[in-house]
Design an enzyme around this catalytic site. Structure first.
Site, PDB file in Angstrom:
ATOM      1  N   HIS A 289     -23.694  -0.385   3.052  1.00  0.00           N
ATOM      2  CA  HIS A 289     -22.756  -0.484   4.168  1.00  0.00           C
ATOM      3  C   HIS A 289     -21.937   0.799   4.259  1.00  0.00           C
ATOM      4  CE1 HIS A 289     -22.661  -5.063   4.491  1.00  0.00           C
ATOM      5  NE2 HIS A 289     -23.350  -4.872   3.387  1.00  0.00           N
ATOM      6  N   HIS A 332     -14.857  -7.750  -2.893  1.00  0.00           N
ATOM      7  CA  HIS A 332     -14.006  -6.566  -2.903  1.00  0.00           C
ATOM      8  C   HIS A 332     -12.553  -6.919  -3.206  1.00  0.00           C
ATOM      9  CE1 HIS A 332     -14.283  -8.161   1.197  1.00  0.00           C
ATOM     10  NE2 HIS A 332     -13.131  -7.596   1.508  1.00  0.00           N
ATOM     11  N   GLU A 338      -5.229  -7.740   4.449  1.00  0.00           N
ATOM     12  CA  GLU A 338      -6.058  -8.181   5.565  1.00  0.00           C
ATOM     13  C   GLU A 338      -5.639  -9.563   6.067  1.00  0.00           C
ATOM     14  OE1 GLU A 338      -9.956  -8.308   3.938  1.00  0.00           O
ATOM     15  OE2 GLU A 338     -10.104  -6.143   3.608  1.00  0.00           O
ATOM     16  N   HIS A 362      -5.682 -12.052   2.842  1.00  0.00           N
ATOM     17  CA  HIS A 362      -6.059 -11.508   1.536  1.00  0.00           C
ATOM     18  C   HIS A 362      -5.212 -10.262   1.319  1.00  0.00           C
ATOM     19  CE1 HIS A 362     -10.106 -13.455   2.706  1.00  0.00           C
ATOM     20  NE2 HIS A 362      -9.405 -14.294   1.961  1.00  0.00           N
ATOM     21  N   HIS A 368     -11.739 -11.094  -3.039  1.00  0.00           N
ATOM     22  CA  HIS A 368     -12.326 -11.998  -2.057  1.00  0.00           C
ATOM     23  C   HIS A 368     -13.696 -11.472  -1.663  1.00  0.00           C
ATOM     24  CE1 HIS A 368     -10.003  -8.968   0.144  1.00  0.00           C
ATOM     25  NE2 HIS A 368     -10.758  -9.182   1.192  1.00  0.00           N
TER      26      HIS A 368
END
Length: 431
Positions: A289, A332, A338, A362, A368
């Site tokens: 990614h 991560h 977030e 989070h 998470h």
């Protein structure tokens, strides 16, 4: 307001010039001795007067009555609206998730149905954000609102909104967003009878499009796809309550006329609307990614700061084609914080429990990622090209910890079993 109110001018931060009556805009100067048609000239500035040209935001308004013509404002009840600094309760490091908030039992307009989930920073210091959810079941009648603490990024989740603003009318629904600048007065009407969605109150520097860097000239959001309203006005002498949010509290004054009386305006400080379907998502065509905060999580706008004080990103339908790669968002722990909402469909990292209209939080270094079912499916999936469809999630990402309000931690909508979605991962180590 006239039909012209539903015609839009395009461009993000560009100069606009629009008049609801021909011959209203002055020619060649901003504040002539006698503006056309007996109007009053007024400038509204969203940045310091001396801000660099590329960052300076201001508009000249030509209106029926000057904004200064009103009685003193008085304090009114804040309801469930809170503001920075957020210190009602100690912020927990736990992962938090909420079911969709229900609509109020009693009729509530946009202001009355607004509830604060959390935030950070200092509204007086012009830094940080407030995160709110609106639940409106009646239109605002003879009532308008403005926020002196920050600009409002509104993300509809249920129901269309028709916003009558000082600079014209904008209409939007789920899948679109709007930003109402600091200080701009507006009224919220409900074409479908009720509406729910999310609000990010940005106390700091204005949203702007992020730089594209190595992407080059194209991709992400294009300035031409942002819409600003054409001029429209109300020439009304009926009473109108104006509600202001100032230094974290609500204040109100009773006007003897509608303050939405701008007949013409020009400048670059105005509401705007963006259709998230126009976002050109960037992703990998080989393996792994790109970092979520830069490419894959489709950034739309950010606070002007090297520290990324605030960033909005949306996660729209998109193709996944990476080879030899775990395709959902990986596990991560982040420096950034977030807050996520879901407009429709299913978020690809959570197969259950994250419902449209719900939210998750989070905060810094709270681990998470995908739930157990998503992990199992991802590691067993055939890695052929896959299209993620029928989904639209978004994120408010901030450098500062988002501190929940007391309401957010005590509401029945809080999922006390959220941690269980990460339970049961077996030890797979083969050493």
């Amino acid at each position: 307001m006239t039909e012209k109110a539903l015609r839009y001018l395009s461009g993000f931060g560009n100069e606009h010039a629009t008049e609801a009556l021909p011959g209203t805009l002055p020619a060649g100067q901003n504040a002539p001795q006698r503006p056309p048609r007996g109007l009053y000239a007024e400038q509204i500035s969203g940045t310091p007067f001396t801000a660099p040209r590329a960052e300076n935001r201001r508009s000249w308004l030509y209106r029926i009555r000057p904004s200064a013509m009103h009685p003193a404002l008085r304090r009114i009840d804040n309801g469930l609206i809170r503001s920075a600094p957020f210190d009602e309760v100690a912020p927990p490091p736990n992962r938090l998730r909420w079911d969709p908030l229900t609509f109020p039992d009693a009729p509530a307009d946009f202001i009355d149905g607004l509830v604060t989930i959390g935030g950070n920073g200092d509204a007086s210091g012009r830094i940080g954000v407030g995160v709110h959810i609106y639940r409106a079941t009646k239109p605002m009648r003879h009532r308008v609102f403005y926020d002196a603490d920050g600009e409002l990024l509104i993300v509809p989740q249920i129901g269309r909104l028709l916003l009558a603003t000082e600079l014209g009318v904008i209409e939007l629904g789920p899948g679109e967003i709007t930003v109402i600048p600091r200080g701009i007065k507006f009224r919220v009407e409900l074409p479908e009878g009720r509406a729910r969605g999310y609000v990010c109150e940005n106390y700091g520097a204005l949203f702007r499009l992020p730089e594209l860097g190595p992407i080059g000239a194209n991709g992400l959001a294009n300035a031409r796809d942002f819409r600003a309203p054409a001029a429209a006005f109300e020439d009304s002498d009926e009473p109108c309550q104006v509600v202001a949010k100032f230094e974290g509290n609500l204040w109100a004054a009773d006007f003897d006329h509608s303050p939405l009386d701008v007949v013409a305006w020009h400048g670059n400080y105005a509401p705007y609307v963006y259709d998230l379907a126009r976002f050109n998502t960037i992703g990998t065509v080989s393996f792994d990614h790109p970092d979520p905060s830069s490419l894959h999580r489709a950034d739309l706008a950010e606070r002007h700061s090297r520290d990324r004080q605030l960033r909005f990103g949306d996660l729209p339908p998109r193709w996944l084609v990476a080879e030899h790669t775990f395709r959902p968002p990986w596990f991560h722990r982040n420096y950034m914080n977030e807050f996520m909402g879901l407009v429709r469909g299913v978020y690809d990292a959570k197969t259950e429990g994250f419902a449209p209209g719900g939210a998750s939080l989070h905060n810094c270094m709270s681990a998470h990622g995908p739930d157990r079912a998503t992990f199992d499916n991802a590691v067993a999936a055939e890695l052929s090209p896959q299209k993620i469809e029928n989904t639209l999630a978004f994120m408010f990402e901030t450098r500062l910890v988002i501190r929940p309000t007391r309401f957010a931690l005590e509401t029945d909508a809080l999922q006390h079993d959220y941690d269980s979605c990460w339970a049961g991962f077996e030890k797979l180590f083969e050493g």
